[in-house]
Enzyme design. Structure first.
Site, mmCIF file in Angstrom:
data_model
loop_
_atom_site.group_PDB
_atom_site.id
_atom_site.type_symbol
_atom_site.label_atom_id
_atom_site.label_comp_id
_atom_site.label_asym_id
_atom_site.label_seq_id
_atom_site.Cartn_x
_atom_site.Cartn_y
_atom_site.Cartn_z
ATOM 1 C CE LYS A 1 9.300 -14.534 -8.699
ATOM 2 N NZ LYS A 1 8.605 -14.545 -7.857
ATOM 3 C CE1 TYR B 1 12.247 -12.400 -8.041
ATOM 4 C CE2 TYR B 1 12.811 -11.858 -10.401
ATOM 5 C CZ TYR B 1 12.661 -11.545 -8.684
ATOM 6 O OH TYR B 1 11.171 -11.127 -9.570
ATOM 7 C CB SER C 1 9.772 -12.277 -12.621
ATOM 8 O OG SER C 1 11.003 -11.647 -13.391
HETATM 9 P P1 NAP Z 1 7.495 -6.180 -2.275
HETATM 10 O O1 NAP Z 1 6.994 -4.991 -3.142
HETATM 11 O O2 NAP Z 1 9.060 -6.231 -1.663
HETATM 12 O O3 NAP Z 1 6.284 -6.917 -1.431
HETATM 13 C C1 NAP Z 1 6.483 -8.206 -1.147
HETATM 14 C C2 NAP Z 1 5.586 -8.468 -0.550
HETATM 15 O O4 NAP Z 1 6.138 -10.350 -0.065
HETATM 16 C C3 NAP Z 1 5.590 -8.294 1.004
HETATM 17 O O5 NAP Z 1 3.699 -8.373 1.430
HETATM 18 C C4 NAP Z 1 6.208 -9.143 2.029
HETATM 19 O O6 NAP Z 1 5.544 -8.900 3.233
HETATM 20 C C5 NAP Z 1 6.064 -10.254 1.500
HETATM 21 N N1 NAP Z 1 6.866 -10.947 1.755
HETATM 22 C C6 NAP Z 1 8.472 -11.604 1.926
HETATM 23 N N2 NAP Z 1 8.381 -12.493 2.431
HETATM 24 C C7 NAP Z 1 7.402 -13.314 2.411
HETATM 25 C C8 NAP Z 1 7.777 -14.579 3.558
HETATM 26 N N3 NAP Z 1 8.547 -15.332 3.585
HETATM 27 N N4 NAP Z 1 6.181 -14.819 3.656
HETATM 28 C C9 NAP Z 1 5.496 -14.073 3.851
HETATM 29 N N5 NAP Z 1 5.748 -12.680 2.514
HETATM 30 C C10 NAP Z 1 6.537 -12.556 2.397
HETATM 31 O O7 NAP Z 1 7.888 -6.417 -3.675
HETATM 32 P P2 NAP Z 1 7.294 -6.636 -5.463
HETATM 33 O O8 NAP Z 1 8.074 -5.922 -5.858
HETATM 34 O O9 NAP Z 1 5.221 -6.381 -4.814
HETATM 35 O O10 NAP Z 1 7.142 -8.306 -5.418
HETATM 36 C C11 NAP Z 1 5.519 -9.238 -5.317
HETATM 37 C C12 NAP Z 1 5.479 -10.845 -5.914
HETATM 38 O O11 NAP Z 1 6.185 -9.812 -7.627
HETATM 39 C C13 NAP Z 1 7.184 -11.282 -5.857
HETATM 40 O O12 NAP Z 1 7.330 -12.514 -6.609
HETATM 41 C C14 NAP Z 1 8.423 -10.661 -6.945
HETATM 42 O O13 NAP Z 1 9.338 -11.605 -7.196
HETATM 43 C C15 NAP Z 1 7.033 -10.273 -8.359
HETATM 44 N N6 NAP Z 1 7.668 -9.399 -9.041
HETATM 45 C C16 NAP Z 1 8.267 -8.746 -9.264
HETATM 46 C C17 NAP Z 1 8.463 -7.345 -9.856
HETATM 47 C C18 NAP Z 1 9.087 -6.144 -9.609
HETATM 48 O O14 NAP Z 1 9.568 -5.774 -10.376
HETATM 49 N N7 NAP Z 1 8.332 -5.438 -9.000
HETATM 50 C C19 NAP Z 1 8.623 -7.991 -10.895
HETATM 51 C C20 NAP Z 1 8.925 -9.608 -11.564
HETATM 52 C C21 NAP Z 1 7.990 -9.993 -11.084
HETATM 53 P P3 NAP Z 1 6.028 -7.779 4.378
HETATM 54 O O15 NAP Z 1 5.788 -6.730 3.912
HETATM 55 O O16 NAP Z 1 5.523 -8.906 5.680
HETATM 56 O O17 NAP Z 1 7.564 -8.040 4.651
#
Ligand code: NAP
Length: 248
Positions: A163, A159, A146
């Site tokens: 990261k 976080y 991130s």
């Molecule tokens: P999200 O919509 O909350 O989705 C999270 C995903 O991770 C879901 O598929 C969830 O599965 C899975 N997950 C959660 N806990 C888990 C575990 N213990 N083992 C395996 N899978 C697990 O999050 P997102 O926004 O798509 O984020 C995805 C990645 O991008 C993350 O690493 C996040 O830190 C990074 N990121 C996101 C943003 C943003 O703005 N959204 C920005 C920078 C980085 P379940 O459905 O089964 O819970």
């Protein structure tokens, strides 16, 4: 002529691909021809829907449950994919959570849960795929970090630390694995519209983004596809590719 299915002989494991960015990455890698292993922790139905969407478009996928913050489950996930597919060419370490709070009040379990999944989970899965990828004489590992890991963020010490740790892990494993034909890169998204960010004040944050709009999961997925593709990204390793609309 461009090859529209550069990953057609590949199997890709995407952790946390039942929702959000991981879901978009799974769809994108499947469109590039890869057989995709859709991992989830709790959302079995959502994961099944991702598999169905991929199959509907003529792609190949199956889902595997596993909490990658748990060492044994992360190893079982990688072994399960290897047993079923016989190979693993691409690992995308995407699963992540937030447990935000100001440092002074942050509870140790909230610190630990974020480190366990967002950093240790990346280590467990990366270590588990290393031996089979070395045997295969190649592989692609893409870690979703991130911009918060680069710039820090008030209320996200856990976080940001995880990261930033992923960036160090990326750069170190890239150096260790380069001679084995395995590249390790990171993608650093800015603000992307998913469940993780649904409660943030979108309008207020918009002012920070030079491109004037939030990112979509597909923007991140395109960068991951590029880094997973041969020969386009074959000579790129240890890099952090920001997908943030100019934010950082
Ligand atoms: P999200 O919509 O909350 O989705 C999270 C995903 O991770 C879901 O598929 C969830 O599965 C899975 N997950 C959660 N806990 C888990 C575990 N213990 N083992 C395996 N899978 C697990 O999050 P997102 O926004 O798509 O984020 C995805 C990645 O991008 C993350 O690493 C996040 O830190 C990074 N990121 C996101 C943003 C943003 O703005 N959204 C920005 C920078 C980085 P379940 O459905 O089964 O819970």
């Amino acid at each position: 002529m461009t090859n529209s299915q550069p990953l057609r002989d590949c199997t890709a494991l995407v952790t946390g691909s039942s929702r959000g960015i991981g879901r978009a990455i799974a769809l994108e890698l499947a469109a590039a021809g890869a057989e995709v292993v859709v991992n989830y922790a709790r959302s079995a139905e959502a994961a099944a829907a991702v598999v169905a969407a991929i199959e509907h478009r003529g792609g190949r996928a199956y889902s595997l449950q596993g909490d990658v913050s748990q060492e044994a489950e992360a190893m079982a996930l990688v072994n399960g994919a290897l047993e079923r597919s016989g190979r693993l060419d691409v690992l995308v370490n995407n699963a992540g959570i937030t447990r935000d709070g100001l440092l002074m009040r942050m509870k140790t379990p909230d610190w630990q849960a974020v480190i366990d999944l967002n950093l240790s989970g990346v280590f467990y899965c990366t270590r588990a795929v290393t031996r089979p990828m070395v045997r295969q004489k190649g592989g692609r590992i893409v870690n979703i970090t991130s911009i918060v890991g680069l710039m820090g963020n008030a209320g996200q010490a856990n976080y940001a630390a995880a990261k930033a740790g992923v960036i160090g892990l990326t750069r170190s494993s890239a150096k260790e694995l380069a001679s084995r034909g395995i590249t390790v890169n990171a993608v650093a998204p800015g603000f992307i519209a998913t469940d993780m960010t649904k409660d943030l004040d979108k309008e207020a944050l918009l002012k920070m983004i030079p491109m004037g709009c939030w990112g979509q999961p597909e923007h991140v997925a395109g960068a991951v596809r590029f880094l997973a593709t041969d020969p386009a990204a074959a000579y790129i390793t240890g890099q952090v590719l920001q997908v943030d609309g100019g934010l950082h």
